[in-house]
Enzyme design. Structure first.
Site, mmCIF file in Angstrom:
data_model
loop_
_atom_site.group_PDB
_atom_site.id
_atom_site.type_symbol
_atom_site.label_atom_id
_atom_site.label_comp_id
_atom_site.label_asym_id
_atom_site.label_seq_id
_atom_site.Cartn_x
_atom_site.Cartn_y
_atom_site.Cartn_z
ATOM 1 N N CYS A 82 50.526 35.904 23.005
ATOM 2 C CA CYS A 82 51.530 36.912 22.651
ATOM 3 C C CYS A 82 50.952 38.321 22.787
ATOM 4 C CB CYS A 82 52.093 36.630 21.260
ATOM 5 S SG CYS A 82 53.616 37.546 20.935
ATOM 6 N N LYS A 367 42.306 24.175 3.493
ATOM 7 C CA LYS A 367 42.697 23.285 2.391
ATOM 8 C C LYS A 367 42.724 21.804 2.810
ATOM 9 C CE LYS A 367 44.441 23.675 -1.874
ATOM 10 N NZ LYS A 367 43.916 24.661 -2.848
#
Ligand code: XMP
Length: 511
Positions: A82, A367
């Site tokens: 992008c 996590k």
């Protein structure tokens, strides 16, 4: 760790997602803000590849982030995503324009040409776009390798320098073959072999800390959450009784939670655990306080005070263990392991207490990776996959002043709601669920008697990241049972409501 990919962050909202996607392919990735690293450092570290992230800017904007164009000549493959693709074009002498017919947003058909980046990917597939600017002229040496109906350059490459740019986002799941594209970049173009694996992480860390911390007295603050639990168990396996864990029970925990933490860590793991029952102190400090931010501040400060007192009782402690994880490091803006300005869950501790060293065994992990380590360490699944619980506990789920009586009422109502929800399949899509004790009282009737009781609100949300959440469509049968049990079993409650607000505009917690 010999293979590393650099995720050069230009302010994109998906920077962490990119790093996770790379790691899922068994290649270690680290994120650095573009202004925290130089071309020389990149060369010296010897990255196998670089990914430029997206970002909200336009390359021609006054304050837009740029980078030394020499990075394109290091011989290290680069993938620009992008904004990163536009920046690559701009750095190499191409042209970027603003899309006249408006931007592309969302699922878009991608038509590709031949390129190693697209190996094993159909000629037409769905990608996910989110842009206004686009590359209107590719730089010398580059060629266009994909387009969409609106975007003439959806991907480009300079094969000789191994430079690739894509206007779309391969890291999001909506890009059907994004994973394959990243795989092609990492393995075929960068020549990675996939050396990053969580297998062995626990074992290697245990061996490392056993060596480094031999004979040292080590302290760890245990909250009952997954990060500090995994850090503590890891250190305990390394140094045994030289580790002391302090669990400050502020009395604002859910029903049976303090006992549960004690049972797991002392009972199951045989750790040296000090449980400080500080409910009285916390309730005294919170007496009459109604402002949410004030409650949080009081609890945070008192937590530190209690922890310090306990630490002092232990005599000289050389090392503090913290459950910092990679998103904490990235979000605190450090992104750089050499700056010991650590983000921590127990705000302010290292600044006020003197330690020779702070050990953060999980600071490189996401996590989901921490959870894998937790399972490897045989920490019970109910703890490893536990839903988040705010540090200030039930104090932010009682609207208005906190009292022991209100805590008891809330604990019971919360317990009932959670057990009803957990016995229904909806629990599989619920990310967090709990009860809130509102400050509204209302008239009811029980038997033939008028009542004037509390209103409890039930909250259940579904989310991937807690940044945005949707309220979970909990089956009426579950709500009905929870409501009738709560009003029937918890004295003082005569009304139950269900929160049907997403975030935004609401937040998950009520305070
Ligand atoms: P909000 O209410 O901000 O919550 O939408 C997002 C997630 O963060 C948790 N939360 C906290 N966690 N200390 C924490 O450790 C806090 O002070 C705190 N406040 C909110 C909340 O439970 C939810 O999962």
């Amino acid at each position: 760790m010999d293979e590393k990919i650099l995720v050069l962050d230009f302010g994109g909202q998906y920077n962490q997602l990119i790093a996770r996607r790379v790691r899922e392919q068994q290649v270690y990735a680290e994120i650095k803000p573009y202004h925290k690293i130089t071309t020389q450092q990149i060369k010296a570290i010897g990255y196998k590849g670089i990914i430029f992230t997206g970002g909200p800017n336009s390359v021609y904007g006054e304050d837009s982030p740029h980078f030394d164009p020499e990075v394109l000549n290091l011989g290290i493959p680069v993938l620009g995503i992008c904004y990163g693709c536009q920046l690559m074009a701009w750095m190499a002498g191409g042209q970027v324009s603003s899309a006249e017919s408006g931007s592309e947003y969302g699922k878009t058909m991608l038509y590709r040409k031949e390129s190693g980046l697209f190996r094993d990917i159909p000629h037409t597939s769905v990608c996910w776009m989110s842009h206004t600017d686009y590359v209107s002229r590719v730089p010398n040496g580059f060629s266009v390798i994909a387009r969409t109906d609106k975007c003439p350059c959806a991907a480009m490459r300079d094969e000789s320098r191994r430079l690739y740019g894509v206007q779309f986002h391969p890291e999001v799941t909506h890009t059907a073959y994004g994973k394959q594209m990243l795989h092609n970049f990492l393995y075929d173009i960068c020549g990675c072999t996939g050396t990053w694996s969580m297998d062995g992480f626990a074992e290697q860390s245990i061996a490392k800390y056993r060596r480094e911390l031999a004979g040292k007295k080590v302290l760890c603050a245990l909250s009952g959450g997954v990060d500090s639990a995994v850090a503590a168990v890891l250190l305990h396996k390394a140094i045994g009784d030289n580790l002391t864990c302090v669990f400050v029970d502020h009395g604002l925990l859910r029903k049976n939670e303090g006992d549960w933490v004690e049972r797991i860590f002392r009972g199951q793991f045989g750790m040296n655990l000090i449980r400080v029952n500080a409910e009285h102190r916390f309730l005294q400090k919170l007496d009459g306080v109604t402002a949410p931010e004030r409650k949080r501040k009081i609890i945070g400060e008192e937590f530190i005070r209690v922890f310090e007192e306990e630490a002092r009782k232990l005599g000289k402690v050389e090392v503090l263990v913290q459950g910092t994880i990679y998103p904490d490091v990235v979000e605190s803006g450090a992104g750089d392991a050499s700056t010991i300005k650590s983000h921590h869950n127990v705000g302010g501790l290292p600044e006020r207490m003197e330690f020779e060293r702070i050990v953060e065994p999980l600071r490189d992990l996401f996590k989901d990776e921490v959870r894998k380590v937790g399972l490897e360490l045989r920490i019970p699944e109910e703890l490893v996959f536990r839903q988040p619980f705010p540090g200030p506990g039930l104090a932010v789920r009682i609207i208005g002043a906190v009292t022991r009586e209100k805590l008891e009422v809330l604990r019971e109502a919360d317990w009932i709601f959670r057990s009803e929800l957990e016995s229904n399949p909806v629990k599989n899509i619920a990310s967090q669920y709990f009860a809130v004790l509102t400050d509204t009282q209302s008239v009811g009737v029980m038997g033939d008697m008028r009542t004037y009781g509390h209103t409890v609100a039930l909250r259940c949300v579904t989310t991937d990241d807690f940044m945005t959440v949707d309220w979970t469509r909990v089956p009426f049968a579950v709500l009905e049972k929870a409501s009738s049990r709560i009003t029937g079993e918890v004295p003082g409650i005569n009304r139950v409501v269900f929160d049907i607000t997403s975030k935004p505009p609401a937040t998950v917690e009520w305070e």
